[in-house]
Design a protein around this motif. Structure first.
Motif, short mmCIF file in Angstrom:
data_model
loop_
_atom_site.label_atom_id
_atom_site.label_comp_id
_atom_site.label_asym_id
_atom_site.label_seq_id
_atom_site.Cartn_x
_atom_site.Cartn_y
_atom_site.Cartn_z
N PRO A 137 0.84 -1.21 0.00
CA PRO A 137 0.00 0.00 0.00
C PRO A 137 0.87 1.25 0.00
CG PRO A 137 -0.80 -1.58 1.63
CD PRO A 137 0.53 -2.09 1.15
N VAL A 138 0.47 2.23 -0.77
CA VAL A 138 1.25 3.46 -0.86
C VAL A 138 0.90 4.38 0.30
CG1 VAL A 138 -0.42 4.73 -2.30
CG2 VAL A 138 2.02 5.25 -2.47
N SER A 139 1.89 5.10 0.79
CA SER A 139 1.65 6.03 1.89
C SER A 139 0.86 7.23 1.40
CB SER A 139 2.98 6.51 2.48
OG SER A 139 2.75 7.56 3.39
N PRO A 140 -0.12 7.70 2.20
CA PRO A 140 -0.85 8.92 1.84
C PRO A 140 -0.05 10.18 2.17
CG PRO A 140 -1.66 8.09 3.92
CD PRO A 140 -0.64 7.09 3.44
N ALA A 141 1.12 10.02 2.78
CA ALA A 141 1.89 11.16 3.25
C ALA A 141 2.92 11.63 2.23
CB ALA A 141 2.59 10.82 4.57
N VAL A 142 2.68 11.35 0.96
CA VAL A 142 3.64 11.76 -0.06
C VAL A 142 3.18 12.99 -0.83
CG1 VAL A 142 4.64 9.46 -0.35
CG2 VAL A 142 2.65 10.11 -1.71
N VAL A 143 1.99 13.51 -0.49
CA VAL A 143 1.53 14.74 -1.12
C VAL A 143 2.34 15.91 -0.58
CG1 VAL A 143 -0.79 13.87 -1.54
CG2 VAL A 143 -0.28 14.98 0.63
N GLN A 188 26.65 16.56 11.67
CA GLN A 188 27.75 15.78 12.25
C GLN A 188 28.36 16.46 13.47
OE1 GLN A 188 28.06 12.75 10.97
NE2 GLN A 188 26.56 13.39 9.43
N ASN A 189 28.09 17.76 13.62
CA ASN A 189 28.71 18.53 14.70
C ASN A 189 27.80 18.73 15.91
OD1 ASN A 189 31.19 19.03 13.27
ND2 ASN A 189 30.03 20.42 11.97
N VAL A 190 26.70 18.00 15.96
CA VAL A 190 25.79 18.12 17.10
C VAL A 190 25.53 16.73 17.69
CG1 VAL A 190 24.69 20.15 16.10
CG2 VAL A 190 23.68 17.89 15.70
N SER A 191 24.99 16.71 18.89
CA SER A 191 24.56 15.46 19.49
C SER A 191 23.38 15.76 20.41
CB SER A 191 25.70 14.79 20.28
OG SER A 191 26.16 15.65 21.31
N ALA A 192 22.58 14.73 20.70
CA ALA A 192 21.35 14.95 21.44
C ALA A 192 20.98 13.73 22.26
CB ALA A 192 20.21 15.32 20.49
N ASP A 193 20.12 13.94 23.24
CA ASP A 193 19.58 12.84 24.02
C ASP A 193 18.53 12.07 23.22
OD1 ASP A 193 20.89 13.84 26.50
OD2 ASP A 193 19.43 15.46 26.28
N LEU A 194 17.76 12.80 22.44
CA LEU A 194 16.58 12.23 21.80
C LEU A 194 16.42 12.78 20.39
CD1 LEU A 194 13.80 10.67 22.06
CD2 LEU A 194 12.87 12.81 22.95
N CYS A 195 16.05 11.92 19.47
CA CYS A 195 15.65 12.33 18.12
C CYS A 195 14.23 11.85 17.87
CB CYS A 195 16.60 11.74 17.07
SG CYS A 195 16.11 12.08 15.36
N LEU A 196 13.38 12.76 17.43
CA LEU A 196 12.01 12.42 17.03
C LEU A 196 11.94 12.52 15.52
CD1 LEU A 196 10.01 14.29 19.81
CD2 LEU A 196 10.52 11.83 19.67
N LEU A 197 11.74 11.38 14.88
CA LEU A 197 11.92 11.26 13.43
C LEU A 197 10.59 10.96 12.74
CD1 LEU A 197 14.56 11.22 11.67
CD2 LEU A 197 14.32 8.74 11.64
N GLY A 198 10.31 11.70 11.69
CA GLY A 198 9.12 11.45 10.88
C GLY A 198 9.44 10.58 9.68
N VAL A 199 8.49 9.76 9.29
CA VAL A 199 8.60 8.94 8.07
C VAL A 199 7.25 8.99 7.37
CG1 VAL A 199 10.38 7.40 8.99
CG2 VAL A 199 7.97 6.82 9.30
N THR A 200 7.21 8.53 6.13
CA THR A 200 5.92 8.48 5.43
C THR A 200 5.32 7.08 5.42
OG1 THR A 200 7.00 8.21 3.28
CG2 THR A 200 6.48 10.45 3.96
N GLY A 201 6.16 6.06 5.63
CA GLY A 201 5.65 4.70 5.63
C GLY A 201 6.28 3.85 6.70
N VAL A 202 5.47 2.98 7.33
CA VAL A 202 5.94 2.04 8.34
C VAL A 202 5.37 0.67 7.99
CG1 VAL A 202 5.94 1.41 10.78
CG2 VAL A 202 6.00 3.83 10.12
N GLY A 211 1.56 0.26 7.91
CA GLY A 211 1.25 -0.72 6.88
C GLY A 211 1.43 -0.21 5.47
N THR A 212 2.03 0.99 5.31
CA THR A 212 2.26 1.55 3.98
C THR A 212 3.76 1.71 3.73
OG1 THR A 212 2.28 3.90 4.62
CG2 THR A 212 0.12 2.87 4.26
N ALA A 213 4.09 2.03 2.49
CA ALA A 213 5.51 2.16 2.12
C ALA A 213 5.71 3.26 1.10
CB ALA A 213 6.03 0.84 1.56
N SER A 214 6.91 3.85 1.13
CA SER A 214 7.36 4.81 0.12
C SER A 214 8.63 4.26 -0.53
CB SER A 214 7.59 6.18 0.75
OG SER A 214 6.39 6.70 1.26
N ARG A 215 9.25 5.04 -1.39
CA ARG A 215 10.31 4.51 -2.25
C ARG A 215 11.63 4.23 -1.55
NH1 ARG A 215 11.20 8.20 -7.29
NH2 ARG A 215 12.62 6.49 -7.79
#
Length: 252
Positions: A58-64, A160-174, A211-215
């Motif tokens: 299934p294609v992700s709806p988050a590619v618009v 590359q010159n920074v560091s953090a405790d936490l990264c919150l990452l967005g994706v279009t497909g899982v 349940g969707t995927a992108s390229r």
């Protein structure tokens, strides 16, 4: 079976099973795999599926585009954002990805929270200007307008010159098989660079992305600390993700 009937059959399989395996469809319908692959190419060209090796997902709806995505699954994004914001500790350093769910996280952060936020998104930085206790670092580079973020060599070098405790990452497909995906190769590379600079990385995914995927693949599961989603905990895909050993944090 007519081409239109095959099309409906393939779309039905995607909806029910969450994937299409070309060789299985060919055997079931008594047609060649080439015919199935041709049908899948046509569906992919219309944005109705994401072709993968051996079939389609299934294609992700988050590619618009960015503006259109702001009106997609607003309630789900708010729930995910609230759960994600709760992970940010006073005095901590957060790498906050771009995109509409990450923007919701910025709005969900307490206005008086003392923290450091590193982002490559001008919209995220602007949203946090009225947070007097938040120190902001904006990473520069070529702006990828689809997601309103900086990408490319300059942005990857800056992170590359920074560091953090936490990264919150967005994706279009899982997806359990395709993994964590997004629609642009340079954006995927930037997300990997961001995640690599944090002690913990949590993925933000409102239910329409499950349940969707992108390229383009972003990260393997083992490079993440967990997934934050408002999807039903009993959802078959969520259960498959847990079976892979992934921590799933509910956002309700």
């Amino acid at each position: 079976m007519l081409a239109a009937e095959r099309r409906d059959h393939l779309l039905g399989l995607l909806a029910r099973e969450g994937k299409v395996v070309a060789k299985d469809v060919a055997a079931d319908l008594g047609i060649s795999e080439d015919s199935v692959r041709r049908d899948l190419r046509d569906l992919a060209a219309e944005g109705l599926c994401q072709r993968v090796y051996g079939g389609a997902l299934p294609v992700s709806p988050a590619v618009v585009d960015y503006a259109a995505r702001q009106s997609v699954a607003q309630d789900g994004k708010r729930k995910v954002a609230a759960a994600a914001a709760a992970l940010v500790r006073p005095g901590g350093t957060l790498i906050l990805d771009g995109g509409t769910t990450a923007l919701a996280v910025a709005h969900a952060l307490p206005r008086d929270l003392a923290c450091t936020v590193i982002t490559h998104s001008p919209t995220i930085a602007a949203a946090l200007l009225d947070h007097p206790q938040a120190e902001l670092f904006l990473l520069g580079g070529r702006i990828f307008k689809h997601s309103a973020v900086a990408c490319g060599a300059a942005a990857v070098e800056a992170v590359q010159n920074v560091s953090a405790d936490l990264c919150l990452l967005g994706v279009t497909g899982v997806h359990p098989e395709a993994g964590l995906t997004t629609g642009d190769a340079e954006e995927a590379a930037m997300k990997r660079a961001l995640a690599a600079r944090a002690a913990d990385t949590y993925v933000l995914a409102s239910s329409e992305k499950i349940g969707t995927a992108s390229r383009f693949r972003v990260l393997p599961w083992e490079k993440t600390s967990g997934l934050i989603t408002d999807a039903d905990p009993r959802d078959a895909v969520v259960e498959q993700l847990r079976a892979l050993g992934l921590e799933v944090l509910p956002a309700n």
